[in-house]
Scaffold this motif. Structure first.
Motif, mmCIF file in Angstrom:
data_model
loop_
_atom_site.group_PDB
_atom_site.id
_atom_site.type_symbol
_atom_site.label_atom_id
_atom_site.label_comp_id
_atom_site.label_asym_id
_atom_site.label_seq_id
_atom_site.Cartn_x
_atom_site.Cartn_y
_atom_site.Cartn_z
ATOM 1 N N LEU A 289 -23.926 1.608 27.163
ATOM 2 C CA LEU A 289 -25.069 0.837 26.475
ATOM 3 C C LEU A 289 -25.945 0.552 27.597
ATOM 4 O O LEU A 289 -27.133 0.777 27.544
ATOM 5 N N GLN A 292 -29.044 2.612 28.996
ATOM 6 C CA GLN A 292 -30.105 2.795 28.088
ATOM 7 C C GLN A 292 -31.143 1.744 28.378
ATOM 8 O O GLN A 292 -32.206 2.078 27.895
ATOM 9 N N ARG A 394 -24.367 2.348 20.864
ATOM 10 C CA ARG A 394 -25.618 1.729 20.064
ATOM 11 C C ARG A 394 -26.003 0.467 20.673
ATOM 12 O O ARG A 394 -25.164 -0.294 20.622
ATOM 13 N N LEU A 395 -27.283 0.232 21.171
ATOM 14 C CA LEU A 395 -27.692 -0.841 21.678
ATOM 15 C C LEU A 395 -27.844 -2.045 20.492
ATOM 16 O O LEU A 395 -28.056 -1.624 19.213
ATOM 17 N N GLU A 397 -29.619 -4.571 18.041
ATOM 18 C CA GLU A 397 -30.912 -4.169 17.438
ATOM 19 C C GLU A 397 -31.962 -5.050 18.320
ATOM 20 O O GLU A 397 -33.119 -4.396 18.454
ATOM 21 N N ARG A 400 -33.167 -2.614 21.156
ATOM 22 C CA ARG A 400 -33.394 -1.083 20.715
ATOM 23 C C ARG A 400 -35.020 -0.727 21.023
ATOM 24 O O ARG A 400 -35.147 0.453 21.320
ATOM 25 N N LEU A 403 -36.054 1.332 24.304
ATOM 26 C CA LEU A 403 -35.803 2.859 24.105
ATOM 27 C C LEU A 403 -37.391 3.626 24.110
ATOM 28 O O LEU A 403 -37.324 4.800 24.463
ATOM 29 N N ASP A 416 -29.699 10.275 21.619
ATOM 30 C CA ASP A 416 -29.910 8.619 21.213
ATOM 31 C C ASP A 416 -28.702 8.405 20.213
ATOM 32 O O ASP A 416 -29.149 8.626 18.991
ATOM 33 N N ASN A 418 -28.693 5.618 18.923
ATOM 34 C CA ASN A 418 -29.190 4.507 18.126
ATOM 35 C C ASN A 418 -29.969 5.378 16.922
ATOM 36 O O ASN A 418 -30.484 4.669 15.935
#
Length: 420
Positions: A289, A292, A394-395, A397, A400, A403, A416, A418
């Protein structure tokens, strides 16, 4: 110089790094120095070394030369855990030559870690063993079941692997210890004392409280995520360092950043720095995580502290000699003559940069460290593509947007998760 036995003149060095600004707090050298490397070791540190004395000359003019970075808090058990990233590809582009994987492996998963990660990478990999026998296979919860607190198993694994295991790790927060309170930290304390190694404790959101954790810490232990903005923060409601933490640091507790994806807050960092409370170690807590963003990598994390007012030598010390000393790792974190030739070369770029903490709080800065070359034992670590991120990486919310923000030091992920 000696004759090479064939009528020629043998080079004094395999490699010379020439013209750079050396920042080596551990070796006591800061300024314009050339570095001569022979047989994987630092053989000379001199104001000037003639190019004719080397088989290869690396031109470091206009750049910063440091010992290879020692990242005290990482997760590099790729493929066997939720968190692990690949060590060598990221080392090659960040200047990290020594990774401390902290707690990815527990007693039952350590043999695989040694075989495939320690022996499978060129960059040097060491470990802190997780108290939990299952380690960090899943995102969290590894200490919720007391049956996993197998101190006898862990102690035997340590005794058989003391060349690699440099400490003990226990994550203490509301998820990892759900329903069992402070008891796992008591067990981790017992384990660390039994094997005579430092204990690294992770903090985040309680329960338990930071006060309960502090009661089990000793001089030489490591408090990671020390500038967390979560409710186990070392700053009280007024922003002052909690007295028990201040006393522990005076007594020898090591404060380690461990940025990660959720464990660094500007509010606490700025408050601590204003009070003269500096981190002892700056580490990345790099994982699937955090890579990213908004952490990205260790040079970006170091850049945040340069822009917060710490000097370049202070910041480099926190990621080299201080980190090595924290786990009694001899020979690492310095370019003193006789040390392994683990070297990082950086551009210190000037510009307008925006940095973020784990809560996406923004701060602007004018300096960014960018790695240009990494040497391990005197050999260049080649850059290669990283594997795609795991689909579950997944980062949160709130994070995000990073990115697409093109933040400092950002390396586009190979995939990705996400977007899925």
């Amino acid at each position: 110089m000696a004759d090479d036995g064939q009528g020629g003149v043998a080079s004094r060095f395999d490699t010379v790094i020439a013209g750079g600004e050396l920042v080596d707090p551990g070796g006591g050298n800061i300024g314009r120095f050339d570095i001569g490397i022979r047989d994987g070791k630092v053989a000379a540190v001199e104001p000037s070394i003639p190019a004719s004395a080397a088989d290869r000359v690396i031109d470091a003019r206009g750049q910063v030369v440091t010992p290879g970075l020692v990242d005290l808090h990482t997760h590099v058990y790729w493929g066997a855990t939720y968190w692990g990233i690949e060590a060598d590809p990221i080392a090659a582009r960040t200047g990290v030559t020594t990774w401390l994987d902290v707690g990815s492996a527990g007693g039952y998963s350590f043999p695989g870690f040694r075989e495939w990660i320690v022996n499978g990478n060129t960059a040097k990999v060491y470990a802190l063993l997780n108290l939990s026998s299952i380690g960090l296979i899943a995102p969290t919860w590894e200490l919720t079941n007391p049956d996993y607190w197998d101190v006898d198993l862990a102690a035997r694994v340590v005794e058989e692997n003391r060349d690699v295991i440099l400490g003990i790790k226990a994550r203490i927060d509301c998820n990892t210890t759900r329903g069992v309170g402070i008891a796992p930290l008591e067990k981790a304390r017992d384990l660390a004392d039994r094997v005579g190694l430092p204990l690294m404790t992770h903090i985040g959101n309680g329960p338990p409280t930071i006060a309960e954790v502090a009661a089990w810490l000793r001089p030489g232990d490591i408090l990671t995520h020390c500038f967390t903005g979560n409710d186990m923060a070392i700053a009280d409601e007024q922003g002052n360092i909690r007295p028990e933490i201040a006393q522990l640091q005076r007594d020898g507790l090591i404060l380690d950043i461990g940025h990660g994806a959720g464990s660094f807050g500007y509010r606490v960092a700025e408050s601590m720095l204003e009070q003269g409370v500096l981190p002892d170690v700056i580490s990345s807590d790099i994982h699937q995580l955090a890579v990213q963003g908004p952490m990205f990598d260790l040079p970006t994390t170091l850049s945040k502290f340069i822009n917060l007012g710490m000097t370049l030598p202070q910041v480099i010390a926190c990621a080299t000699v201080n980190a090595a000393r924290a786990v009694h790792l001899e020979g690492a974190g310095t370019l003193a003559v006789g040390s392994p030739a683990d070297v990082a070369i950086f551009r210190l770029e000037e510009g307008d940069f925006t940095f973020y903490d784990a809560f996406m709080t923004a701060r602007t800065g004018s300096k960014l460290l960018v790695n240009t070359l990494t040497l391990v034992d005197g050999r260049e670590l080649p850059r290669r593509d990283e594997r795609p991120l795991h689909f579950w990486a997944r980062l949160a919310e709130v994070q995000r947007p990073i990115l697409w923000a093109k933040g400092p030091g950002q390396a586009a992920p190979a995939s990705d998760p996400n977007a899925s």
